[in-house]
Design a protein around this motif. Sequence first.
Motif, PDB file in Angstrom:
ATOM      1  N   SER A   1       0.828  -1.204   0.000  1.00  0.00           N
ATOM      2  CA  SER A   1       0.000   0.000   0.000  1.00  0.00           C
ATOM      3  C   SER A   1       0.867   1.261   0.000  1.00  0.00           C
ATOM      4  O   SER A   1       2.045   1.219   0.364  1.00  0.00           O
ATOM      5  CB  SER A   1      -0.926   0.018   1.217  1.00  0.00           C
ATOM      6  OG  SER A   1      -0.165   0.029   2.418  1.00  0.00           O
ATOM      7  N   GLY A   3     -12.305   6.510   6.556  1.00  0.00           N
ATOM      8  CA  GLY A   3     -13.244   5.549   5.992  1.00  0.00           C
ATOM      9  C   GLY A   3     -13.906   6.030   4.714  1.00  0.00           C
ATOM     10  O   GLY A   3     -14.440   5.213   3.958  1.00  0.00           O
ATOM     11  N   ASP A   4     -13.887   7.347   4.439  1.00  0.00           N
ATOM     12  CA  ASP A   4     -14.481   7.867   3.208  1.00  0.00           C
ATOM     13  C   ASP A   4     -13.640   7.436   2.008  1.00  0.00           C
ATOM     14  O   ASP A   4     -12.410   7.406   2.063  1.00  0.00           O
ATOM     15  CB  ASP A   4     -14.570   9.393   3.251  1.00  0.00           C
ATOM     16  CG  ASP A   4     -15.638   9.882   4.210  1.00  0.00           C
ATOM     17  OD1 ASP A   4     -16.469   9.052   4.637  1.00  0.00           O
ATOM     18  OD2 ASP A   4     -15.643  11.085   4.547  1.00  0.00           O
ATOM     19  N   ALA A   5     -14.313   7.110   0.911  1.00  0.00           N
ATOM     20  CA  ALA A   5     -13.636   6.694  -0.320  1.00  0.00           C
ATOM     21  C   ALA A   5     -13.457   7.894  -1.238  1.00  0.00           C
ATOM     22  O   ALA A   5     -14.325   8.765  -1.323  1.00  0.00           O
ATOM     23  CB  ALA A   5     -14.433   5.605  -1.023  1.00  0.00           C
ATOM     24  N   ARG A  41      -9.015   3.726  -6.559  1.00  0.00           N
ATOM     25  CA  ARG A  41      -9.775   4.109  -5.377  1.00  0.00           C
ATOM     26  C   ARG A  41      -8.854   4.112  -4.171  1.00  0.00           C
ATOM     27  O   ARG A  41      -7.945   3.293  -4.045  1.00  0.00           O
ATOM     28  CB  ARG A  41     -10.941   3.137  -5.134  1.00  0.00           C
ATOM     29  CG  ARG A  41     -11.905   3.001  -6.282  1.00  0.00           C
ATOM     30  CD  ARG A  41     -12.703   4.259  -6.501  1.00  0.00           C
ATOM     31  NE  ARG A  41     -13.635   4.520  -5.423  1.00  0.00           N
ATOM     32  CZ  ARG A  41     -14.401   5.597  -5.374  1.00  0.00           C
ATOM     33  NH1 ARG A  41     -14.325   6.515  -6.323  1.00  0.00           N
ATOM     34  NH2 ARG A  41     -15.238   5.776  -4.364  1.00  0.00           N
ATOM     35  N   ALA A  42      -9.071   5.068  -3.284  1.00  0.00           N
ATOM     36  CA  ALA A  42      -8.305   5.161  -2.042  1.00  0.00           C
ATOM     37  C   ALA A  42      -9.272   5.447  -0.902  1.00  0.00           C
ATOM     38  O   ALA A  42     -10.406   5.884  -1.122  1.00  0.00           O
ATOM     39  CB  ALA A  42      -7.238   6.240  -2.138  1.00  0.00           C
ATOM     40  N   THR A  43      -8.806   5.219   0.325  1.00  0.00           N
ATOM     41  CA  THR A  43      -9.640   5.398   1.515  1.00  0.00           C
ATOM     42  C   THR A  43      -8.950   6.353   2.480  1.00  0.00           C
ATOM     43  O   THR A  43      -7.757   6.212   2.756  1.00  0.00           O
ATOM     44  CB  THR A  43      -9.886   4.053   2.215  1.00  0.00           C
ATOM     45  OG1 THR A  43     -10.455   3.130   1.274  1.00  0.00           O
ATOM     46  CG2 THR A  43     -10.840   4.215   3.384  1.00  0.00           C
ATOM     47  N   VAL A  98      -7.583   7.654   5.734  1.00  0.00           N
ATOM     48  CA  VAL A  98      -7.166   6.964   6.956  1.00  0.00           C
ATOM     49  C   VAL A  98      -6.836   7.940   8.080  1.00  0.00           C
ATOM     50  O   VAL A  98      -6.802   7.539   9.253  1.00  0.00           O
ATOM     51  CB  VAL A  98      -5.955   6.043   6.690  1.00  0.00           C
ATOM     52  CG1 VAL A  98      -6.345   4.902   5.763  1.00  0.00           C
ATOM     53  CG2 VAL A  98      -4.779   6.830   6.105  1.00  0.00           C
ATOM     54  N   ALA A 123      -4.724   9.498   2.665  1.00  0.00           N
ATOM     55  CA  ALA A 123      -5.537   8.386   2.157  1.00  0.00           C
ATOM     56  C   ALA A 123      -4.625   7.208   1.845  1.00  0.00           C
ATOM     57  O   ALA A 123      -3.454   7.382   1.499  1.00  0.00           O
ATOM     58  CB  ALA A 123      -6.297   8.804   0.906  1.00  0.00           C
ATOM     59  N   GLU A 124      -5.174   6.012   1.982  1.00  0.00           N
ATOM     60  CA  GLU A 124      -4.395   4.794   1.711  1.00  0.00           C
ATOM     61  C   GLU A 124      -4.821   4.216   0.371  1.00  0.00           C
ATOM     62  O   GLU A 124      -6.003   4.009   0.125  1.00  0.00           O
ATOM     63  CB  GLU A 124      -4.605   3.762   2.814  1.00  0.00           C
ATOM     64  CG  GLU A 124      -3.765   2.511   2.619  1.00  0.00           C
ATOM     65  CD  GLU A 124      -3.922   1.514   3.760  1.00  0.00           C
ATOM     66  OE1 GLU A 124      -3.060   0.626   3.898  1.00  0.00           O
ATOM     67  OE2 GLU A 124      -4.911   1.635   4.509  1.00  0.00           O
ATOM     68  N   GLU A 174      -4.513   1.022  -1.856  1.00  0.00           N
ATOM     69  CA  GLU A 174      -4.156  -0.389  -1.744  1.00  0.00           C
ATOM     70  C   GLU A 174      -3.224  -0.801  -2.870  1.00  0.00           C
ATOM     71  O   GLU A 174      -3.179  -0.176  -3.930  1.00  0.00           O
ATOM     72  CB  GLU A 174      -5.420  -1.253  -1.752  1.00  0.00           C
ATOM     73  CG  GLU A 174      -6.307  -1.056  -0.537  1.00  0.00           C
ATOM     74  CD  GLU A 174      -5.639  -1.502   0.758  1.00  0.00           C
ATOM     75  OE1 GLU A 174      -4.719  -2.351   0.686  1.00  0.00           O
ATOM     76  OE2 GLU A 174      -6.023  -1.009   1.826  1.00  0.00           O
TER      77      GLU A 174
END
Length: 375
Positions: A215, A232-234, A245-247, A249, A266-267, A269
Amino acid sequence: DCHGVSLMTTNTKQSPAKRWLLALGAIVLVIAALAAFKVQEIMGAIAFAQSFPEPSETVEVHVVEGAHYQPVQKVYAEVVAPRRLELRTELTGVVAEVGFAAGAAVEKGQLLVQQDVREEKARLQALKARELLAARTFSRNQTLHREKRLSEQALDESRAELDSVRAELTQVQVQIDKKTLTAPFAARAGIHHLEPGQLLPAQTHITTLIGLEPSLWLEFELPQTALQLKPGDAIGVQADSSELRATIVARDAELSASARNLRYRAELEGGDHGLLPHAVVKVLVPASEPRQVALIPDTALRVDQLGSYVYLLGEDEKGVIRANRRQVEVASRRNNAVAILSGLEEGDRIAGMGAFKLRDNIKVSVSDPAAEPQS
């Protein structure tokens, strides 16, 4: 006779006026005849044109669908490695061994650079001998002290000597450890120019280690007036031609002092995205709350100097399908679909493929018979 001559003279003087009147009347008659002929010709052309059926164009019909639309804004984000370390020397020393290749992957605990520690090891051996002697002396003094044959001060002095030697041992061992550089985690090393025998001053840059975690982090800033994001928001990520896409964190605890922006992390993956630390990408973050929109294919949307529009299909009083121009407000265009904010409602029938052939109020034939209205 004289009266007769006088009359003839008067008639001769009036004849040019009569001739002009006759000529003017003839011209009027000719113009009227030509006008009547032209009118008859035009009426004949109109009648001939009306004998043909009304022109029409064939198009595909699309039924407008409703959907939730999330307005977004694009901001730039920096790609950050979750584990990144700039490895530097802490002490001055000569390179004795280089344990990794430039750009190679290294394991946790792997030796990277060993500086010359022969002097420290010699001191270590001497200190170990002193430690052994001090430990035996202290042990004997404890026995003598219990037998009341040694003073308390002599016992304390032997204890202090032992503690001092052990402290020197620890100090020398720390120096050896500082000259032995190992990888603190599994990583990929950067390029280096190290060779055995090279003198490295203190704080010399050895290499940069980037953790092998799949990641990555994306860090960006938003104005304090923007819609606040939470963990948690995308969010969307645009990297070259890829859609990722990232989330979220984490977000900073305070605004930046310079721009009064709020920093987010944002993370992203792991995947075959090919991104490297310090790269710059675009992230798509929500700009406002979601709203309802109408979805249409991009083939239905037309644009001219007056703005964006579509052709709404409807029946006239004779049941003929006709195209009616309808101005629309476009929210976004993406993946061959257009989101319409206003101008259309769910269930409206519009021209899709072939809409470029239409004009306002033209008769329309639909290519899908099932899409025609029931009479």
